[in-house]
Design an enzyme around this catalytic site. Structure first.
Site, short mmCIF file in Angstrom:
data_model
loop_
_atom_site.label_atom_id
_atom_site.label_comp_id
_atom_site.label_asym_id
_atom_site.label_seq_id
_atom_site.Cartn_x
_atom_site.Cartn_y
_atom_site.Cartn_z
N TYR A 185 23.20 70.99 43.76
CA TYR A 185 22.91 72.13 44.65
C TYR A 185 23.37 73.39 43.94
O TYR A 185 24.54 73.52 43.57
CB TYR A 185 23.65 71.97 45.98
CG TYR A 185 23.44 73.15 46.91
CD1 TYR A 185 22.29 73.22 47.70
CD2 TYR A 185 24.36 74.19 46.97
CE1 TYR A 185 22.08 74.30 48.55
CE2 TYR A 185 24.16 75.27 47.81
CZ TYR A 185 23.02 75.33 48.60
OH TYR A 185 22.81 76.40 49.42
N ASP A 266 27.55 75.49 36.61
CA ASP A 266 27.66 76.07 37.95
C ASP A 266 29.07 75.80 38.48
O ASP A 266 29.40 74.69 38.87
CB ASP A 266 26.60 75.43 38.86
CG ASP A 266 26.62 75.97 40.27
OD1 ASP A 266 27.63 76.57 40.67
OD2 ASP A 266 25.62 75.77 40.99
N LYS A 293 31.41 82.23 46.07
CA LYS A 293 32.25 81.75 47.16
C LYS A 293 33.48 82.63 47.35
O LYS A 293 33.38 83.81 47.66
CB LYS A 293 32.63 80.28 46.94
CG LYS A 293 31.46 79.33 46.85
CD LYS A 293 30.76 79.11 48.17
CE LYS A 293 29.70 78.05 48.07
NZ LYS A 293 28.94 77.87 49.31
#
Length: 464
Positions: A185, A266, A293
């Protein structure tokens, strides 16, 4: 004891039931009955959330604007948060063990973050429409923390960060295709839970591999000569907190270099799991790193960085540079909060302590779950509780696709909510600052109680 009946579904054994209802594992129907009971209790105890959901349905499809937060029969509506606690509209208090899917590292009211936001608001102003002093401070801090990042640029989410990193790779190499991995993801339009999804951007440009499968990885590189980049998480976060094998990650790095492919790591979720991210923990040197985040101090934030020559792709002084827009890329509030959080709150020591606490939690859960269908995976303070027919580790995406027991996962979620622990329905746990060993030990005891109460459901088929 009477005979055990095997119940099958789609040609596969899914459950067994003792005719006397005392020993053996419960039938699938019995498990569904338990789940219906738990759902009824949930609905009866949360009338305020149900009412709030009905209001939301009038103006939003499904009453929802973020799919992962939707729960059947309706989602809990949270009224406020403070520290690592949450309160819903019905007055129930929860210990926040979800941590906003890793983004809520600082909790809901960190004093240092608050001071930074107020100071920036009062002394700098909001959205100046110009360069400001705060952006260079945060950029310098991030470059110093991640050895592979020489230059960095900001954006507004991890999704954006990965899209920009991919555009760098395609610009530099002149190629289009990208290797990604099933279960990965990389953002709202870059999800590969079950392959290329319907809303994945550039659907024809993806070459999907099997995570933690070195043989498959080698074949992808050998059979394609039009690869611009490979993008991977060192732990698949949304894919089930599945850690990458070190050999697999090292192979990505070496094969990328051999074939002149851009290696994008990532670290949007995983950067918080070690002071220099999992690249530092595992000794990796990606060409590009994406972040996001928590790094904006709890505000919307993303970043992509790496080797200086690659980042020149977005250097506006270059006539061939790609444009990089974003009204809020250097928002004074986000820059100030991000810098304060990383320099004053989530220090190296705080990082190590929180992730050690997470390791302790995961080890304790694994110990009490041993020999059952409950499996816990993760790294540091981020983990996921799975329920699998075979109860084995290590896990692969195929295990989650073919052996998961969704009824047990949902039953466990209802249990945690009832016991005042807030976790993701998919079983994800992400500890935030302020979590104590007492919080962890109480949760472990509650999970042990869950195992005891549902021992028949959790019993492995081949166990004595």
């Amino acid at each position: 004891m009477t005979d055990i009946i095997t119940v099958t579904k789609t040609g596969r054994t899914t459950a067994r039931i003792s005719l006397d209802g005392v020993n053996g594992t419960c039938s699938q129907q019995a498990l569904k009955t338990k789940l219906q009971t738990a759902e009824s209790l949930y609905a009866s105890k949360n009338p305020g959330s149900k009412a709030a959901h009905n209001v939301a349905l009038e103006s939003m499809p499904g009453g929802n604007t973020r799919s992962v937060l939707y729960n059947q029969p309706f989602p809990i509506c949270i009224k406020r948060g403070q520290g690592n606690r949450l309160w819903d509209v019905d007055g129930h208090e929860y210990l926040d063990f979800m941590g906003e899917m890793t983004a809520g590292l600082y909790g809901h009211s960190n004093g240092t973050i608050r001071e930074a936001l107020i100071s920036a608001f009062d002394q700098l102003g909001v959205n100046l429409g110009a360069h400001n002093l705060e952006e260079a401070k945060l950029a310098s801090l991030l470059c110093s923390r991640f050895q592979s990042i020489e230059h960095i640029r900001f954006c507004n989410s991890g999704t954006e960060a990965n899209l920009y990193a991919l555009s760098v790779a395609r610009k530099v190499t002149g190629k289009r295709k990208v290797i990604a991995f099933t279960g990965g993801y990389h953002g709202g339009v870059l999800g590969f839970a079950h392959g290329v999804s319907e809303n994945t951007v550039d659907p024809g440009d993806w070459v999907l591999g099997s995570y933690n499968d070195q043989a498959n990885l080698s074949s992808l590189f050998e059979s394609h000569d039009d690869i611009a980049a490979v993008i991977v998480e060192a732990m698949q976060g949304a894919g089930g907190s599945i850690p990458g094998d070190l050999g697999f990650l090292q192979s990505i790095q070496s094969l990328s270099a051999k074939h002149r492919v851009i290696f994008i790591l990532d670290e949007v979720m995983t950067s918080r799991l070690y002071p220099s991210g999992l690249q530092g923990k595992f000794g990796l040197h990606p060409d590009l790193t994406t972040l996001g985040k928590y790094m904006g101090g709890g505000l919307a934030f993303g970043a992509f960085g790496g080797r200086k020559e690659l980042l020149q792709t977005y250097d506006p002084r270059q006539s061939s540079a790609l444009p990089h827009s974003g009204t809020f890329n250097n928002s004074t509030l986000t820059m100030a909060a991000g810098y304060a959080g990383l320099s004053k709150v989530y220090t190296i020591q705080a990082n190590l302590e929180l992730n050690a606490l997470g390791e302790s939690l995961r080890t304790k859960l694994q110990t009490i779950a041993k020999g059952t269908k409950m499996v816990i995976t993760g790294v540091g303070a981020v983990m996921t509780v799975h329920f699998l027919e075979h109860g084995r580790t290590p896990l692969r995406v195929e295990d989650l696709d073919h052996h998961s027991i969704p009824e047990l996962k949902k039953l466990f979620w209802f249990w945690c909510i009832e016991m005042s622990y807030w976790i993701a329905e998919r079983g994800m746990i992400s500890l935030s600052l302020g979590t104590t060993m007492k919080d962890v030990d109480v949760f472990v005891k509650l999970v042990d109680d869950f195992i005891a109460e549902h021992r028949a459901d959790l019993k492995l088929e081949n166990s004595a």
